[in-house]
Scaffold this active site. Structure first.
Site, mmCIF file in Angstrom:
data_model
loop_
_atom_site.group_PDB
_atom_site.id
_atom_site.type_symbol
_atom_site.label_atom_id
_atom_site.label_comp_id
_atom_site.label_asym_id
_atom_site.label_seq_id
_atom_site.Cartn_x
_atom_site.Cartn_y
_atom_site.Cartn_z
ATOM 1 N N TYR A 1 22.154 95.363 -114.492
ATOM 2 C CA TYR A 1 23.195 95.764 -115.081
ATOM 3 C C TYR A 1 24.551 95.093 -114.646
ATOM 4 O O TYR A 1 25.402 94.746 -115.547
ATOM 5 C CB TYR A 1 23.241 97.190 -114.836
ATOM 6 C CG TYR A 1 24.431 97.932 -115.566
ATOM 7 C CD1 TYR A 1 24.320 98.373 -116.602
ATOM 8 C CD2 TYR A 1 25.586 98.374 -114.710
ATOM 9 C CE1 TYR A 1 25.669 99.290 -117.110
ATOM 10 C CE2 TYR A 1 26.600 99.240 -115.198
ATOM 11 C CZ TYR A 1 26.666 99.328 -116.468
ATOM 12 O OH TYR A 1 27.788 100.129 -116.938
ATOM 13 N N SER B 1 33.005 97.470 -117.020
ATOM 14 C CA SER B 1 32.628 98.477 -116.024
ATOM 15 C C SER B 1 33.133 97.497 -114.545
ATOM 16 O O SER B 1 33.507 96.513 -114.385
ATOM 17 C CB SER B 1 31.194 98.541 -115.703
ATOM 18 O OG SER B 1 30.730 98.905 -114.548
#
Length: 714
Positions: free
Chosen positions: A604, A591
């Site tokens: 995260y 990501s």
């Protein structure tokens, strides 16, 4: 047109025990056709599909069917006799009108006038084109004269195991004569072609009134005045052969000489197969990547565990359709030698097989023979466990297993009634390296970029993972679809079946946080396809909360799925790749959050950073194995994603001060390109890494985020 042997008794589905009677008169009566010849062609296709639906009658791609009818010549309007026949390379079980060749019968017969003899029969194939009636025809097959020279309206040429068992028996001719009281003729082995067509016609002339012809070591010809009569005649002849064999099994001696060993338990067979398949695939892929297939079918186990295995397996197969797909003989493994480190044994076994195949080629080749093909075995027999087959794709490997099972059936039957005989090596070579077969191989489509490759994409039942799996399948790969959500997995399974059929994917329930589940998924890959070449770590979870609201459970879930999951899946994938010794690819879907600091994202974002650095560490370690490790960094891929359902989307919307509905536009607007990112965009990036152009690239990061300047790698 000569009358065929008439049916003598009514039949129905109860008449047969060894074959399937599938004819439905209502369906046949409703078939389309505005002319008599259209009707006959429709019935030919119906009959062909019924015959091809029963693998006891013929195998995939094997056999041929035809019909003859009067049709108007498009130039003169005069009626002419035309033959419709399965074209080259087709399969009668799925045959459609577009797969037929249509030829003028009188022109076919006139080819006899220019035939120069057996040494020149291959040149006749080109002359079939001068006999074409329908210019939209499929290319006529080598079987065309076999049907054209017989004067019957409907003809079936099949390769049923029960008939070939008699055809391949040492006393096959005598058995055929006695079993059918002279109603089935006999023609000794002859390679399919013009000469065999002439010999069939001569057999009929010498034996008027017969209902069929047995071809030595090859197969069966049967016929009828109508499609239905041909169909029933075919079933009756094969049923008679099968009943005869059944009555003789174990009569004079145990089947295959009795059992030499007992098979392992089913679960143990699967475990042994999963453990060994990647190693075997590596050996079989020494020239090009191969896909595997495994079966422990009861018929296979009966043969490979028998006393006769060592005698019969080296003899090879008899029917040309069999050994064209299975090679002249299998590689038989010694189970005792596979205990412990079997590397030296397998090195020796494969080297010996390749040497023997080279000797076979050198001894039998002609001055104009094609170059030697891949010398690795197609069929590998593992006593106690089962049979592996390896080929260019899954369908070819699966069909090879089906054909070798057919060969086992033939050996079983021939040994029960007489003594099994295989084709002489030279005859086998002349089929395997036939110039016409070589030309057919050269006409086949070129392989796709990922043909012969196997990919396991975690979380591939939806979202990004599913798009990656589809892209890889579109490019020729076999894929293992997996998810821990069983309902979602079932839906993906049906979608892939609908799009790709039965041979492109396998499914596995996979929880990336559990080692046993991961190992089971890779075992699925090994048994279904032979191993794995590409591992994509895509399974994910997202939790967006301010620091004070983050719980220990949130933290553990993020790190267990994203980091530990990536680590354990990679570890298992590398274990398989090292067994294969073919290199491979690991792709990690990370990501932009691995590189960018943002609000409400401590768990995260830090887990994504750990994924990214773990990728670098793995790339540095695995280069010696020629295993490449690369990263794709998406951002804001909202479409079809479970991550964006519920709290994550709400959390991100809250962090940026927008509504959930405004999130897609918000993310797109903040990028340099102003683009919404879709799952297919990530799939295309993954293909860029594994498609061949970046084969010397590892340790790289490819951003697919529309351009987020803060996420530039620096």
């Amino acid at each position: 047109m000569q009358a065929a042997h008439p049916l003598t008794t009514p039949v129905n589905s109860q008449t047969f025990r060894h074959v399937s009677y599938l004819w439905d008169e209502a369906t046949a009566a409703a078939l389309p056709g505005t002319t008599d010849y259209d009707r006959e062609v429709a019935l030919l296709l119906y009959r062909s599909n019924l015959l091809g639906a029963d693998l006891r009658l013929t195998n995939y791609g094997g056999g041929n069917t035809s019909c003859k009818a009067m049709a108007p010549d498009p130039l003169t309007g005069q009626l002419a006799e035309v033959m419709w026949i399965k074209g080259s390379g087709g399969d009668i079980g799925t045959l459609k009108r577009s797969g037929l060749a249509a030829l003028y019968v009188d022109r076919l017969l006139n080819l006899k006038n220019v035939y120069r003899g057996l040494a020149h029969e291959d040149e006749m194939v080109e002359l079939f084109n001068h006999c074409i009636y329908d210019l939209a025809s499929k290319a006529p097959s080598i079987d065309t004269p076999l049907h054209g020279f017989l004067p019957f309206k409907h003809i079936d040429h099949l390769h049923p195991d029960a008939a070939i068992a008699i055809a391949a028996a040492k006393d096959g001719k005598r058995i055929t004569q006695e079993l059918f009281n002279g109603q089935i003729g006999w023609v000794d082995w002859r390679r399919p072609g013009f000469e065999l067509g002439l010999e069939l016609a001569q057999c009929l002339a010498d034996n008027p009134g017969i209902r069929g012809i047995m071809l030595g070591s090859h197969g069966l010809f049967t016929w009828g005045d109508t499609a239905y009569e041909s169909y029933v005649n075919t079933l009756e002849v094969i049923e008679t052969c099968a009943e005869y064999l059944e009555s003789n099994y174990g009569k004079s001696r145990p089947v295959f000489g009795g059992a030499a060993i007992s098979p392992l338990a089913p679960a143990d067979r699967q475990a042994k197969a999963a453990a060994l398949a990647p190693t075997l695939r590596g050996y079989c892929s020494s020239e090009r990547h191969q896909i595997g297939h495994f079966t422990d079918d009861a018929r296979v186990l009966e043969f490979i565990n028998s006393n006769d295995l060592s005698r019969l397996a080296p003899m090879g197969t008899s029917c040309p359709d069999h050994f064209l797909r299975t090679k002249i003989s299998p590689l038989v493994l010694d189970p005792a030698q596979l205990e412990g480190d079997a590397t030296a044994y397998l090195d020796s076994a494969f080297a010996a097989y390749r040497k023997d195949y080279q000797a076979y080629y050198d001894t039998c080749k002609h001055p104009n023979s094609p170059a030697i093909r891949d010398a690795n075995p197609v069929v590998i027999l593992y006593p106690g466990v089962g049979m592996f087959t390896f080929a260019k794709d899954k369908q070819t490997a699966r069909v090879a297993a089906e054909f070798y099972t057919n060969a086992i059936n033939v050996m079983k039957g021939a040994e029960a009634v007489s003594e099994y005989t295989s084709l002489p090596r030279q005859e086998a070579f002349d089929i395997e390296y036939w110039l016409l077969e070589e030309a057919k191989l050269q006409r086949m489509p070129k392989p796709k970029a990922l043909s012969g490759k196997i990919a396991l994409v975690t979380g591939s039942a939806g979202g990004i993972g599913k798009a990656i799996a589809r892209k890889f399948a579109d490019e020729g790969a076999c894929v293992i679809i997996n998810d821990f959500d069983t309902d979602r997995l079932a839906g993906a399974d049906e979608a892939f079946k609908s799009s790709y059929g039965r041979d492109t994917h396998a499914i596995a329930n996979l929880d990336v946080t559990k080692k046993d589940s991961i190992e089971a998924a890779f075992n699925v890959a090994a048994v279904a396809f032979g191993g794995v070449d590409i591992v994509v770590n895509c399974a994910g979870i997202s939790i967006s909360k301010p620091l004070e609201e983050h719980t220990e459970a949130d933290w553990d879930a993020l790190y267990d799925i994203l980091v530990k999951g990536q680590f354990m899946v990679t570890q298992a994938g590398v274990n398989t790749m090292r067994k294969q010794n073919l290199g491979g690819d690991v792709l990690n879907i990370v990501s932009k959050n691995a590189l960018v600091s943002g609000p409400n994202n401590a768990g995260y974002g830090s887990a994504k950073a750990a994924q990214l650095h773990l990728s670098r560490l793995n790339a540095a370690e695995l280069g010696k194995d020629h295993i490449r490790v690369n990263v794709v960094n998406p951002d804001a891929v909202i479409s079809d994603s479970k991550i964006w359902a519920g709290a994550w989307a709400e959390g991100r919307a809250k962090a940026y001060g927008v509504t959930v509905a405004e999130l897609p536009a918000y993310y797109a607007k903040r990028t340099l390109l102003g683009e919404v990112i879709l799952p297919d965009d990530i799939a295309n990036a993954c293909f860029a890494f594994v498609g061949g152009l970046l084969a010397k690239s590892t340790g790289n990061v490819l951003n697919v985020d529309g351009g987020v300047a803060m996420a530039f790698v620096r």
